[in-house]
Design a protein around this motif. Structure first.
Motif, short mmCIF file in Angstrom:
data_model
loop_
_atom_site.label_atom_id
_atom_site.label_comp_id
_atom_site.label_asym_id
_atom_site.label_seq_id
_atom_site.Cartn_x
_atom_site.Cartn_y
_atom_site.Cartn_z
N LYS A 42 22.92 -26.25 -20.95
CA LYS A 42 23.85 -25.51 -21.80
C LYS A 42 23.43 -25.62 -23.25
N THR A 43 23.76 -24.58 -24.01
CA THR A 43 23.51 -24.59 -25.45
C THR A 43 24.58 -25.44 -26.13
N PRO A 44 24.40 -25.78 -27.41
CA PRO A 44 25.39 -26.60 -28.12
C PRO A 44 26.81 -26.01 -28.11
N ASP A 45 26.93 -24.68 -28.00
CA ASP A 45 28.26 -24.06 -27.98
C ASP A 45 28.79 -23.89 -26.54
N ASN A 46 28.20 -24.63 -25.58
CA ASN A 46 28.67 -24.68 -24.20
C ASN A 46 28.42 -23.38 -23.44
#
Length: 217
Positions: A36-40
């Protein structure tokens, strides 16, 4: 960038016919670690296909032996998706499925590819002008990917334009089934790996060879 497709067999009985967003939400709720990316969210390179089945025409599909969960990702992520998703149970609006027996495969070239649903954000969805603007959007997207191919709007079983919808948070997002012809091998693989249009985490823009067939509702 090379892509791998992961296919999972399924244990379960039924799914909502319109389950693209529910499938994405169920996967997103899993503990996927660094996938997942940092923004979920998922990386934009991930493509998820809707699951095929036999429709009851009342908003439900019945899973059969051909039903698969399919995901395409860059090859360096494939083993991680394989490991994280294996044996996971997904809840799609009360319909439970388990992902089992994963297999890895490589997209194969075909000079004709189809997608059940491609969506673009058109400024005005007018039934008369939408097909023209939609095809222009398809051609522009293909050009941006440096893909040479001729896009067409597909027809449904009645011979009408294959106008379809995906429901996201109660809102219908309209699009069309699309056929792209005259593809060389490299462009065919590229289109399968990158898809076309938006909402590719929700089952949209997924292209497959016409000889493969697709039973998704």
């Amino acid at each position: 960038m090379n892509f791998i497709e992961i296919q999972f067999l399924l244990r379960g009985k039924t799914l909502p016919a319109d389950h693209g967003y529910a499938l994405y939400s169920a996967i997103k709720n899993l503990d996927l670690g660094e996938l997942k990316t940092p923004d979920n969210n998922f990386n934009k390179t991930i493509l998820i296909n809707s699951i095929s089945g036999i429709p009851d025409r009342k908003g439900v599909i019945y899973l059969n032996q051909e039903s698969r969960f399919r995901l395409r990702c860059p090859e360096e992520q494939a083993t991680k998706w394989y490991r994280y998703l294996q044996n996971q149970v997904l809840d799609l609006r009360g319909h439970l499925i388990r992902l089992i027996k994963p297999q890895l495969t490589i997209p194969q070239p075909s000079n004709i590819l189809k997608s059940r649903l491609v969506t673009f954000k058109l400024e005005d969805w007018n039934s008369n002008s939408a097909p023209t603007y939609f095809l222009q959007s398809c051609q522009k997207a293909l050009s941006n990917l440096e893909i040479k191919g001729k896009p067409f709007i597909d027809s449904d079983e009645k011979g009408d334009l294959a106008l379809r919808a995906l429901k996201i948070k109660g809102k219908n997002c309209l699009g069309y089934g699309v056929v792209v012809e005259d593809l060389d091998d490299d462009d065919s693989i590229k289109l399968q790996c990158y898809g076309l249009g938006g909402r590719k985490h929700f089952g949209c823009g997924w292209f497959y060879p016409t000889k493969e067939g697709n039973h998704a509702t």
